[in-house]
Scaffold this motif. Structure first.
Motif, PDB file in Angstrom:
ATOM      1  N   GLN A   1      46.410  36.635  27.689  1.00  0.00           N
ATOM      2  CA  GLN A   1      45.508  37.788  27.625  1.00  0.00           C
ATOM      3  C   GLN A   1      44.062  37.383  27.877  1.00  0.00           C
ATOM      4  OE1 GLN A   1      46.404  39.397  23.756  1.00  0.00           O
ATOM      5  NE2 GLN A   1      48.108  40.670  24.519  1.00  0.00           N
TER       6      GLN A   1
ATOM      7  N   LEU B   1      43.656  36.759  31.557  1.00  0.00           N
ATOM      8  CA  LEU B   1      43.652  38.021  32.285  1.00  0.00           C
ATOM      9  C   LEU B   1      42.312  38.732  32.137  1.00  0.00           C
ATOM     10  CD1 LEU B   1      45.263  40.043  33.951  1.00  0.00           C
ATOM     11  CD2 LEU B   1      46.114  41.035  31.828  1.00  0.00           C
ATOM     12  N   GLN B   2      41.722  38.709  30.920  1.00  0.00           N
ATOM     13  CA  GLN B   2      40.410  39.319  30.721  1.00  0.00           C
ATOM     14  C   GLN B   2      39.341  38.632  31.547  1.00  0.00           C
ATOM     15  OE1 GLN B   2      39.769  39.218  26.495  1.00  0.00           O
ATOM     16  NE2 GLN B   2      41.327  40.804  26.060  1.00  0.00           N
TER      17      GLN B   2
ATOM     18  N   CYS C   1      39.787  37.012  34.341  1.00  0.00           N
ATOM     19  CA  CYS C   1      40.036  37.334  35.741  1.00  0.00           C
ATOM     20  C   CYS C   1      39.506  38.725  36.074  1.00  0.00           C
ATOM     21  CB  CYS C   1      41.523  37.239  36.037  1.00  0.00           C
ATOM     22  SG  CYS C   1      41.964  37.591  37.758  1.00  0.00           S
ATOM     23  N   GLN C   2      39.721  39.686  35.162  1.00  0.00           N
ATOM     24  CA  GLN C   2      39.221  41.041  35.395  1.00  0.00           C
ATOM     25  C   GLN C   2      37.705  41.091  35.381  1.00  0.00           C
ATOM     26  OE1 GLN C   2      41.235  43.154  32.285  1.00  0.00           O
ATOM     27  NE2 GLN C   2      43.147  43.386  33.453  1.00  0.00           N
ATOM     28  N   GLN C   3      37.081  40.289  34.506  1.00  0.00           N
ATOM     29  CA  GLN C   3      35.623  40.251  34.470  1.00  0.00           C
ATOM     30  C   GLN C   3      35.052  39.660  35.751  1.00  0.00           C
ATOM     31  OE1 GLN C   3      34.724  38.062  30.923  1.00  0.00           O
ATOM     32  NE2 GLN C   3      35.390  39.711  29.538  1.00  0.00           N
TER      33      GLN C   3
ATOM     34  N   ASN D   1      36.474  39.607  38.742  1.00  0.00           N
ATOM     35  CA  ASN D   1      36.692  40.530  39.850  1.00  0.00           C
ATOM     36  C   ASN D   1      35.764  41.731  39.769  1.00  0.00           C
ATOM     37  OD1 ASN D   1      38.719  38.954  40.928  1.00  0.00           O
ATOM     38  ND2 ASN D   1      40.343  40.007  39.797  1.00  0.00           N
ATOM     39  N   GLY D   2      35.335  42.114  38.558  1.00  0.00           N
ATOM     40  CA  GLY D   2      34.435  43.250  38.420  1.00  0.00           C
ATOM     41  C   GLY D   2      32.997  42.915  38.741  1.00  0.00           C
TER      42      GLY D   2
ATOM     43  N   ASN E   1      37.090  34.108  41.895  1.00  0.00           N
ATOM     44  CA  ASN E   1      38.533  34.085  41.651  1.00  0.00           C
ATOM     45  C   ASN E   1      38.838  33.025  40.606  1.00  0.00           C
ATOM     46  OD1 ASN E   1      41.261  34.265  41.678  1.00  0.00           O
ATOM     47  ND2 ASN E   1      41.503  33.890  43.877  1.00  0.00           N
TER      48      ASN E   1
END
Length: 257
Positions: A144, A147-148, A150-152, A154-155, A175
């Motif tokens: 988790q 994943l957080q 990675c999302q940060q 990409n944002g 990336n």
């Protein structure tokens, strides 16, 4: 050519067997004539010989002898319950062991297990490691967090992250997975022979048959520690024979990494 009879009864076939047997016809010839006239499924060779034996002993009745004891349905239900109880107590019990324990034929046990109870035997699924609930929870939390991150990343496409580690500072691109390094250990044989499938060649029907001598894998193995990222292998470390992986050895490998 004689016409085959399509509709017949068991009593009719048995009467024909008695008639031919009384005329001195051999059981093998009786079976042949029965198969030609009524079909292969009318009476098996064993049953023809059996009825000829009974007629020779003086039997005159063509019907089935009355059976003593409890009804067949009741006996089958009782055996089904007993078989189910044994399987529930020991899921690894074999058909032969059930038959010996209950003193019933293996064919009956096989029918009860597969057709009546609907059981099928499967192998256990192999897993790499036996994880405890704490181990599973740790893996979920780490996944988790990754994943957080990675999302940060990409944002926020216009920024890079400066990270500090034992080897110094480095710039991380957007990336996250490009900066992940995975490591694992495995045993490697010094000599791994070519498989039979790998050695397959094209040939014509007239070409000679190729031969391949069977070669065993070497008994000597070494421990290999491999690290890789998204682009490929970064480090491959072979543990010398006679040594074992301990804290000092692992720290030395990480330093080189």
């Amino acid at each position: 050519m004689a016409t085959r009879i399509q509709e017949w009864s068991k009593l009719e076939v048995r009467a024909v067997v008695r008639f031919l047997f009384s005329k001195g016809t051999k059981p093998s010839e009786i079976h042949k004539q029965i198969a030609e006239t009524y079909g292969e499924g009318a009476m098996s060779r064993f049953r023809v010989y059996q009825w000829c034996t009974w007629f020779g002993e003086g039997r005159t009745s063509l019907g089935d002898e009355p059976k003593s004891g409890r009804p067949k349905t009741s006996t089958k239900e009782k055996n089904t319950t007993r078989v189910d109880e044994l399987i529930r107590c020991d899921r690894r019990m074999k058909i032969r062991e059930i038959a010996l324990k209950l003193e019933i034929p293996k064919s009956t046990v096989h029918e009860i297990v597969h057709d009546t109870l609907g059981y099928r035997k499967v192998s256990a699924r192999w897993v790499p490691k036996m994880l405890t609930e704490d181990h599973k929870l740790q893996r979920v939390e780490i996944s988790q967090r990754l994943l957080q991150r990675c999302q940060q990343d990409n944002g926020d496409e216009d920024t890079t992250h400066k990270c500090v580690g034992p080897g110094g500072d480095f710039q991380a691109n957007n990336n996250l997975f490009d900066n992940l390094i995975t490591g694992d250990e495995t045993w490697v044989h010094l000599n791994t022979p070519e498989t039979k499938r790998d050695s397959m060649t094209w040939k014509h029907p007239s070409s000679p048959v190729t031969k391949k001598f069977k070669v065993q894998r070497s008994a000597v193995k070494v421990m290999a520690t491999v690290f890789w990222d998204a682009k490929g292998v970064i480090l491959s470390d072979i543990l010398p024979q006679g040594q074992c992986i301990n804290a000092a050895r692992y720290c030395s490998t990480l330093d080189r990494l």
